[in-house]
Write an enzyme that holds these catalytic residues in place. Sequence first.
Site, short mmCIF file in Angstrom:
data_model
loop_
_atom_site.label_atom_id
_atom_site.label_comp_id
_atom_site.label_asym_id
_atom_site.label_seq_id
_atom_site.Cartn_x
_atom_site.Cartn_y
_atom_site.Cartn_z
N GLN A 104 -10.89 -11.73 18.64
CA GLN A 104 -11.05 -10.55 19.51
C GLN A 104 -12.08 -9.59 18.91
O GLN A 104 -12.46 -8.62 19.54
CB GLN A 104 -9.72 -9.80 19.63
CG GLN A 104 -8.64 -10.61 20.31
CD GLN A 104 -7.26 -9.99 20.08
OE1 GLN A 104 -6.83 -9.14 20.84
NE2 GLN A 104 -6.60 -10.42 19.03
N ASN A 105 -12.51 -9.88 17.69
CA ASN A 105 -13.44 -8.98 17.02
C ASN A 105 -14.86 -9.19 17.55
O ASN A 105 -15.26 -10.31 17.85
CB ASN A 105 -13.42 -9.20 15.51
CG ASN A 105 -12.04 -8.94 14.94
OD1 ASN A 105 -11.21 -8.31 15.61
ND2 ASN A 105 -11.77 -9.40 13.74
N VAL A 106 -15.58 -8.09 17.60
CA VAL A 106 -16.95 -8.14 18.13
C VAL A 106 -17.96 -7.93 17.00
O VAL A 106 -19.15 -7.75 17.24
CB VAL A 106 -17.15 -7.06 19.23
CG1 VAL A 106 -16.23 -7.34 20.42
CG2 VAL A 106 -16.89 -5.64 18.70
N HIS A 122 -13.73 -11.00 23.11
CA HIS A 122 -14.14 -9.69 23.62
C HIS A 122 -15.64 -9.44 23.47
O HIS A 122 -16.08 -8.29 23.49
CB HIS A 122 -13.33 -8.58 22.94
CG HIS A 122 -11.90 -8.54 23.38
ND1 HIS A 122 -10.87 -8.00 22.63
CD2 HIS A 122 -11.30 -9.00 24.51
CE1 HIS A 122 -9.73 -8.12 23.29
NE2 HIS A 122 -9.96 -8.73 24.43
N CYS A 130 -26.48 -6.50 30.88
CA CYS A 130 -26.87 -5.66 32.01
C CYS A 130 -25.76 -5.69 33.05
O CYS A 130 -25.34 -6.76 33.50
CB CYS A 130 -28.17 -6.16 32.62
SG CYS A 130 -28.62 -5.22 34.08
N CYS A 154 -34.05 -5.55 35.86
CA CYS A 154 -33.64 -4.80 37.05
C CYS A 154 -33.61 -3.30 36.84
O CYS A 154 -33.34 -2.56 37.80
CB CYS A 154 -32.29 -5.31 37.55
SG CYS A 154 -30.92 -4.83 36.51
N THR A 192 -3.79 -9.08 14.29
CA THR A 192 -3.87 -8.46 15.63
C THR A 192 -2.51 -7.87 15.99
O THR A 192 -1.48 -8.43 15.64
CB THR A 192 -4.35 -9.45 16.72
OG1 THR A 192 -4.24 -8.80 18.00
CG2 THR A 192 -3.57 -10.74 16.74
N GLU A 219 1.94 -5.58 9.31
CA GLU A 219 2.99 -4.82 10.01
C GLU A 219 3.71 -5.70 11.02
O GLU A 219 3.19 -6.73 11.43
CB GLU A 219 2.37 -3.65 10.81
CG GLU A 219 1.43 -2.74 10.04
CD GLU A 219 2.15 -1.72 9.20
OE1 GLU A 219 3.34 -1.43 9.50
OE2 GLU A 219 1.55 -1.23 8.23
P1 OAD Z 1 -5.32 -3.41 16.56
O1 OAD Z 1 -5.92 -2.22 15.92
O2 OAD Z 1 -4.56 -3.23 17.81
O3 OAD Z 1 -4.36 -4.15 15.53
C1 OAD Z 1 -4.76 -4.46 14.24
C2 OAD Z 1 -3.63 -5.22 13.59
O4 OAD Z 1 -4.05 -5.62 12.30
C3 OAD Z 1 -2.35 -4.39 13.39
O5 OAD Z 1 -1.24 -5.14 13.85
C4 OAD Z 1 -2.28 -4.18 11.88
O6 OAD Z 1 -0.95 -4.15 11.40
C5 OAD Z 1 -3.00 -5.41 11.38
N1 OAD Z 1 -3.65 -5.26 10.06
C6 OAD Z 1 -4.27 -4.18 9.53
N2 OAD Z 1 -4.81 -4.48 8.35
C7 OAD Z 1 -4.53 -5.79 8.10
C8 OAD Z 1 -4.83 -6.70 7.05
N3 OAD Z 1 -5.55 -6.32 5.99
N4 OAD Z 1 -4.38 -7.97 7.15
C9 OAD Z 1 -3.65 -8.37 8.22
N5 OAD Z 1 -3.34 -7.55 9.25
C10 OAD Z 1 -3.77 -6.29 9.20
O7 OAD Z 1 -6.52 -4.47 16.75
P2 OAD Z 1 -6.55 -5.75 17.70
O8 OAD Z 1 -5.24 -6.38 17.78
O9 OAD Z 1 -7.71 -6.57 17.27
O10 OAD Z 1 -10.44 -4.63 22.56
O11 OAD Z 1 -6.89 -5.07 19.08
C11 OAD Z 1 -7.07 -5.88 20.21
C12 OAD Z 1 -8.12 -5.29 21.09
O12 OAD Z 1 -7.78 -3.92 21.40
C13 OAD Z 1 -9.50 -5.19 20.46
O13 OAD Z 1 -10.22 -6.40 20.55
C14 OAD Z 1 -10.13 -4.10 21.26
C15 OAD Z 1 -8.99 -3.11 21.33
O14 OAD Z 1 -8.99 -2.25 22.41
C16 OAD Z 1 -11.55 -4.23 23.20
O15 OAD Z 1 -12.29 -3.39 22.75
C17 OAD Z 1 -11.77 -4.91 24.50
#
Ligand code: OAD
Length: 254
Positions: A104-106, A122, A130, A154, A192, A219
């Site tokens: 999900q990381n960009v 993502h 565009c 465009c 995540t 967590e």
């Molecule tokens: P979140 O910020 O929602 O969650 C990050 C997760 O990583 C949390 O559950 C933390 O407990 C965990 N975490 C933090 N540090 C860690 C470490 N060192 N090792 C293991 N786990 C750790 O991020 P995402 O789940 O990636 O979407 O968020 C999903 C999407 O929500 C993103 O791709 C983004 C956001 O809105 C878009 O921008 C479309």
Amino acid sequence: MADSRTIEAVGDALAKAKHVAVLTGAGVSAESGVPTFRDAQTGLWAKYDPMQLATPEAFQRDAQTAWDWYRWRRGLVTAVAPNAGHDAIAALAGSVPRFSLVTQNVDGLHQRAGSVDVIEFHGNLFEDKCAGCEVRLPAAPGEQGDPPPRCDLCGEVMTPGVVLFGEEIPASVLEQSQLAATGCDVFLVVGTSSWVYPAAGLADAARGFGATIVEVNTEQTPLSETADYVLRGPSGDIMPALLGVVQRLAKVTA
Ligand code: OAD
């Protein structure tokens, strides 16, 4: 921190798997210094309102503010390096018969660590897209304060090549991700929060097709209750530990 018996059990499952799939989120890049989204203190969404910055409407309303924020993120990510978690995931790919990585990381840090064929759920921060004609290009150079880039074809204002809130995941990306989840023996969900769908639904799909579900996270998350294994701790520690078990078991059977 996860106990060594659970690390051993998951490493054993990985070593026996024919196809391992990994889904990563912002937690994997946290140890590189990239803020996550939902951390209560340091998370991006604790400091910034996504509706003001990360929607198509935000770009229509005030493209300069939105672009300044994305250009700040580009600078931040460019200045950091992949960590031991990214490295271990890249190495794991070479240690199992078949491997899929959905992120999900960009931020492109998996690719910089050597991962290939990464399915970017993502999108990618270092592309421009565009909204008008949907062309995607490598990011045009530009810093905070520079005018937003416009499409040469465009004339529309471009947005970064990420999935904005309210936009759909491209069908081909969704399809590749579902194929990975439903075809694997072990599905590792790393760093995540498992709050954001449809990405969070991939674990359910994998479980439905009989995969062992493993969560690696510092967590508790909604997935923690249903995962077969929960490895509590930073991915920069846990992923190298799992890789170590897989590589040791591979030597024993060689
Ligand atoms: P979140 O910020 O929602 O969650 C990050 C997760 O990583 C949390 O559950 C933390 O407990 C965990 N975490 C933090 N540090 C860690 C470490 N060192 N090792 C293991 N786990 C750790 O991020 P995402 O789940 O990636 O979407 O968020 C999903 C999407 O929500 C993103 O791709 C983004 C956001 O809105 C878009 O921008 C479309």
